[in-house]
Design an enzyme around this catalytic site. Structure first.
Site, PDB file in Angstrom:
ATOM      1  CG  HIS A  56      -1.951  -1.032   1.224  1.00  0.00           C
ATOM      2  ND1 HIS A  56      -3.090  -0.932   1.982  1.00  0.00           N
ATOM      3  CD2 HIS A  56      -2.059  -2.208   0.539  1.00  0.00           C
ATOM      4  CE1 HIS A  56      -3.860  -1.985   1.778  1.00  0.00           C
ATOM      5  NE2 HIS A  56      -3.248  -2.778   0.911  1.00  0.00           N
ATOM      6  CD  GLU A  58      -1.788   4.566   3.061  1.00  0.00           C
ATOM      7  OE1 GLU A  58      -2.906   5.106   3.087  1.00  0.00           O
ATOM      8  OE2 GLU A  58      -1.541   3.552   2.377  1.00  0.00           O
ATOM      9  CB  CYS A  86      -6.434  -0.132   5.111  1.00  0.00           C
ATOM     10  SG  CYS A  86      -4.770  -0.846   5.029  1.00  0.00           S
ATOM     11  CB  CYS A  89      -1.853   1.848   6.008  1.00  0.00           C
ATOM     12  SG  CYS A  89      -1.663   1.075   4.391  1.00  0.00           S
TER      13      CYS A  89
END
Length: 164
Positions: A56, A58, A86, A89
């Site tokens: 992801h 992040e 999410c 993250c």
């Protein structure tokens, strides 16, 4: 959360990264991690591009910052994300000791584009989470039971360990 020109600048950068990443085979997510001393590290979502479900935006920004800085401790840093992080993250930011997270779009905006992670948020709030993914401890007996703590004992006896 207070709005500053700096926050607007990095949020705009995260959105630019996310938009550009779409045409580069990645997902529509971008992030910028800014250290306490002002160094900035970009990250974009590469989940489908690299077949890595943990890639992801992040997380890739955190990985890049840690790799380039030679540390796992990003105390004082701010993570700017094009979209609400999410749970994975957020946990990554917590483990990295990020001081705060600032995001633009929220999880509902993401869901309307087909990125619905409500089930993951719900997992931690749901007493029925076993239906999604069972997680549990297997109680060992005999010699196996004694070995359970071996990794921790080895860690605690290591004088050269790096605490985190």
């Amino acid at each position: 959360m207070p709005t500053t020109d700096t926050a607007k600048k990095y949020l705009a950068r995260s959105i630019e990264l996310a938009t550009a990443n779409v045409s580069n085979g990645g997902g529509p997510f971008g992030a910028v991690l800014v250290t306490a001393d002002g160094q900035a590290f970009d990250g974009v979502n590469r989940v489908t591009a690299t077949n890595d479900p943990t890639a992801h935006a992040e997380v890739t920004a955190i990985r890049r910052a840690c790799s380039e800085l030679g540390t796992f401790d990003l105390s004082g840093a701010t993570l700017y994300a094009s979209c609400e992080p999410c749970p994975m993250c957020l946990a990554s930011a917590l483990w990295a000791r990020v001081a705060r997270v600032v995001f633009a779009a929220d999880r509902h905006d993401a869901a309307s584009a087909g990125f619905d992670d409500a089930v993951f948020y719900g997992y931690f709030e749901n007493d029925q989470r076993e239906a999604l993914m069972p997680v549990g401890r297997l109680e060992l007996t005999g010699p196996e039971a004694l070995a359970v703590l071996d990794p921790f004992n080895a860690w605690n006896s290591l004088e050269s360990r790096t605490k985190y």
